[in-house]
Scaffold this active site. Structure first.
Site, PDB file in Angstrom:
ATOM      1  N   GLY A 113      41.312  41.947  40.496  1.00  0.00           N
ATOM      2  CA  GLY A 113      42.413  40.984  40.541  1.00  0.00           C
ATOM      3  C   GLY A 113      42.027  39.593  41.017  1.00  0.00           C
ATOM      4  O   GLY A 113      42.896  38.777  41.317  1.00  0.00           O
ATOM      5  N   ASN A 172      45.265  50.062  33.513  1.00  0.00           N
ATOM      6  CA  ASN A 172      45.951  50.450  34.746  1.00  0.00           C
ATOM      7  C   ASN A 172      47.075  49.435  34.975  1.00  0.00           C
ATOM      8  O   ASN A 172      46.820  48.321  35.412  1.00  0.00           O
ATOM      9  CB  ASN A 172      44.934  50.432  35.905  1.00  0.00           C
ATOM     10  CG  ASN A 172      45.583  50.664  37.250  1.00  0.00           C
ATOM     11  OD1 ASN A 172      46.752  51.044  37.342  1.00  0.00           O
ATOM     12  ND2 ASN A 172      44.823  50.433  38.312  1.00  0.00           N
ATOM     13  N   TRP A 173      48.281  49.848  34.678  1.00  0.00           N
ATOM     14  CA  TRP A 173      49.415  48.911  34.781  1.00  0.00           C
ATOM     15  C   TRP A 173      49.824  48.649  36.229  1.00  0.00           C
ATOM     16  O   TRP A 173      50.609  47.756  36.495  1.00  0.00           O
ATOM     17  CB  TRP A 173      50.629  49.462  34.027  1.00  0.00           C
ATOM     18  CG  TRP A 173      50.481  49.507  32.535  1.00  0.00           C
ATOM     19  CD1 TRP A 173      49.354  49.269  31.799  1.00  0.00           C
ATOM     20  CD2 TRP A 173      51.517  49.805  31.580  1.00  0.00           C
ATOM     21  NE1 TRP A 173      49.621  49.408  30.454  1.00  0.00           N
ATOM     22  CE2 TRP A 173      50.952  49.746  30.301  1.00  0.00           C
ATOM     23  CE3 TRP A 173      52.870  50.138  31.696  1.00  0.00           C
ATOM     24  CZ2 TRP A 173      51.680  49.977  29.135  1.00  0.00           C
ATOM     25  CZ3 TRP A 173      53.600  50.384  30.543  1.00  0.00           C
ATOM     26  CH2 TRP A 173      53.012  50.295  29.271  1.00  0.00           C
ATOM     27  N   LYS A 174      49.335  49.475  37.144  1.00  0.00           N
ATOM     28  CA  LYS A 174      49.734  49.357  38.554  1.00  0.00           C
ATOM     29  C   LYS A 174      51.269  49.395  38.661  1.00  0.00           C
ATOM     30  O   LYS A 174      51.898  50.120  37.906  1.00  0.00           O
ATOM     31  CB  LYS A 174      49.122  48.101  39.174  1.00  0.00           C
ATOM     32  CG  LYS A 174      47.611  48.032  38.928  1.00  0.00           C
ATOM     33  CD  LYS A 174      46.891  46.997  39.718  1.00  0.00           C
ATOM     34  CE  LYS A 174      45.400  47.086  39.409  1.00  0.00           C
ATOM     35  NZ  LYS A 174      44.588  46.173  40.200  1.00  0.00           N
ATOM     36  N   GLY A 211      43.058  46.121  34.730  1.00  0.00           N
ATOM     37  CA  GLY A 211      44.343  45.940  35.394  1.00  0.00           C
ATOM     38  C   GLY A 211      45.163  44.864  34.708  1.00  0.00           C
ATOM     39  O   GLY A 211      45.795  45.092  33.677  1.00  0.00           O
ATOM     40  N   GLY A 212      45.139  43.664  35.274  1.00  0.00           N
ATOM     41  CA  GLY A 212      45.968  42.561  34.788  1.00  0.00           C
ATOM     42  C   GLY A 212      45.934  42.349  33.279  1.00  0.00           C
ATOM     43  O   GLY A 212      46.975  42.133  32.650  1.00  0.00           O
ATOM     44  N   HIS A 252      41.939  55.143  43.468  1.00  0.00           N
ATOM     45  CA  HIS A 252      41.900  53.687  43.266  1.00  0.00           C
ATOM     46  C   HIS A 252      41.851  53.005  44.632  1.00  0.00           C
ATOM     47  O   HIS A 252      42.484  53.454  45.588  1.00  0.00           O
ATOM     48  CB  HIS A 252      43.129  53.228  42.474  1.00  0.00           C
ATOM     49  CG  HIS A 252      42.993  51.796  42.048  1.00  0.00           C
ATOM     50  ND1 HIS A 252      43.235  50.750  42.907  1.00  0.00           N
ATOM     51  CD2 HIS A 252      42.609  51.238  40.871  1.00  0.00           C
ATOM     52  CE1 HIS A 252      43.002  49.610  42.263  1.00  0.00           C
ATOM     53  NE2 HIS A 252      42.621  49.884  41.029  1.00  0.00           N
ATOM     54  N   GLU A 303      34.416  50.139  40.461  1.00  0.00           N
ATOM     55  CA  GLU A 303      35.242  48.953  40.667  1.00  0.00           C
ATOM     56  C   GLU A 303      34.921  48.296  42.009  1.00  0.00           C
ATOM     57  O   GLU A 303      35.450  48.721  43.052  1.00  0.00           O
ATOM     58  CB  GLU A 303      36.724  49.331  40.671  1.00  0.00           C
ATOM     59  CG  GLU A 303      37.220  49.937  39.382  1.00  0.00           C
ATOM     60  CD  GLU A 303      38.728  49.733  39.205  1.00  0.00           C
ATOM     61  OE1 GLU A 303      39.120  49.145  38.195  1.00  0.00           O
ATOM     62  OE2 GLU A 303      39.500  50.137  40.097  1.00  0.00           O
ATOM     63  N   SER A 309      38.568  42.563  37.068  1.00  0.00           N
ATOM     64  CA  SER A 309      38.670  41.289  36.346  1.00  0.00           C
ATOM     65  C   SER A 309      38.056  41.334  34.946  1.00  0.00           C
ATOM     66  O   SER A 309      37.465  40.354  34.476  1.00  0.00           O
ATOM     67  CB  SER A 309      38.071  40.145  37.168  1.00  0.00           C
ATOM     68  OG  SER A 309      38.797  39.975  38.373  1.00  0.00           O
ATOM     69  N   GLU A 367      43.238  50.486  45.815  1.00  0.00           N
ATOM     70  CA  GLU A 367      44.539  50.084  46.379  1.00  0.00           C
ATOM     71  C   GLU A 367      45.221  51.273  47.041  1.00  0.00           C
ATOM     72  O   GLU A 367      45.922  51.129  48.044  1.00  0.00           O
ATOM     73  CB  GLU A 367      45.411  49.461  45.274  1.00  0.00           C
ATOM     74  CG  GLU A 367      44.911  48.066  44.909  1.00  0.00           C
ATOM     75  CD  GLU A 367      45.254  47.603  43.508  1.00  0.00           C
ATOM     76  OE1 GLU A 367      46.113  48.209  42.839  1.00  0.00           O
ATOM     77  OE2 GLU A 367      44.628  46.609  43.065  1.00  0.00           O
TER      78      GLU A 367
HETATM   79  P1  PGA Z   1      42.009  43.933  37.405  1.00  0.00           P
HETATM   80  O1  PGA Z   1      42.242  45.359  38.070  1.00  0.00           O
HETATM   81  O2  PGA Z   1      41.521  44.158  36.004  1.00  0.00           O
HETATM   82  O3  PGA Z   1      43.345  43.244  37.453  1.00  0.00           O
HETATM   83  O4  PGA Z   1      40.959  43.229  38.222  1.00  0.00           O
HETATM   84  C1  PGA Z   1      41.382  46.445  37.820  1.00  0.00           C
HETATM   85  C2  PGA Z   1      41.825  47.665  38.578  1.00  0.00           C
HETATM   86  O5  PGA Z   1      42.311  47.548  39.706  1.00  0.00           O
HETATM   87  O6  PGA Z   1      41.731  48.808  38.060  1.00  0.00           O
END
Ligand code: PGA
Length: 253
Positions: free
Chosen positions: A175, A9-11, A237-238, A95, A169, A216, A97
């Site tokens: 994050g 997930n590149w966000k 994500g990251g 998600h 999640e 994470s 967010e």
């Molecule tokens: P993260 O994000 O790996 O940076 O914790 C995961 C996500 O939000 O899908």
């Protein structure tokens, strides 16, 4: 047997064509060599088209990060299923967010509508569920996650539930560098998520559906999650923004 699936997930990152194309050019040949795991990249909308072109002959999947439930119409700024279906195979829905930034627009009810629309247009939904820190601390995880899963899957066909992907999640793990413990994540996935689906659709559907852990995840801890019987992969994500994402994928098999 459920095939593992790792989704990046590149966000709101790497959304400029040059940067996205350069990154995918680096990781594509290496990811293509890894067998036994499905890999999906979920970049911003702005680069879906060029990446779709780059990935046509590849087994790497492409996904969007959200989608509206209507197929078209007066919805300024939104993207619909038919628009995405031309470019990708997957779509992340619900998600945390998205849920947090527009709770009236992204909630259990509209997420369920989005899931229905995704199936209607031939997209595989990756549906995110998870508790926040306060809910985690007060021991409400299973109740919250169970409800989210029940609402997300209500009224679907059994075959659709089998084919969808749920990403567990915990919001406090996203994050933060503080992943959930693999045994805790496995417990929530096995005893709550699969249990809810089993009660609604039967045990064989619950056992066929793939469930990822997210929050994470990195190349160092992925193996511990994949060793868990109920965890079928990760939503990353990251760590999906670096070329070391390739190592993460390799470790997942
Ligand atoms: P993260 O994000 O790996 O940076 O914790 C995961 C996500 O939000 O899908």
């Amino acid at each position: 047997m459920r095939k593992p699936i790792i989704a990046g997930n590149w966000k709101m990152n790497l959304g400029q064509v040059d940067a996205a194309v350069k990154f995918v050019r680096q990781i594509r040949p290496l990811l293509s060599e890894v067998e036994g795991v499905d890999v999906v990249l979920c970049p911003p909308f702005t680069v879906l088209a060029p990446l779709a072109e780059m990935l046509t002959a590849s087994k790497i999947g492409l996904g969007a990060q959200t989608m509206h439930w209507e197929a078209g119409g007066a919805h300024t700024g939104e993207i619909s299923g038919p628009m995405l279906a031309e470019m990708c195979q997957y779509v992340i829905l619900g998600h945390s967010e998205q849920r947090a930034s527009a709770p009236e627009h992204v909630n259990d009810e509209t997420i369920r509508k989005r899931i229905g629309a995704a199936f209607e247009h031939g997209l595989i939904p990756i549906v995110c569920v998870g508790e926040n820190l306060e809910q985690y601390r007060s021991g409400a995880t299973d109740e919250i996650v169970g409800k989210q899963v029940a609402k997300a899957t209500e009224g679907l066909e059994a075959g659709q539930v089998e084919g969808m992907i749920i990403a567990y999640e915990p919001i406090w793990a996203i994050g933060t560098g503080e992943a959930a413990s693999p045994t805790d994540a496995n417990r929530v996935i096995g005893l709550t998520i699969r249990k809810v689906v089993s009660d609604m659709y039967g045990e064989s559907v619950a056992q066929a559906m793939r469930v990822q852990y997210g929050g994470s995840v990195n190349a160092e801890n992925i193996k511990d999650f994949m060793a868990m019987p109920d965890i079928d992969g990760a939503l990353v994500g990251g760590a999906s923004l670096k070329t070391s994402f390739v190592d993460l994928v390799r470790q997942a098999v």
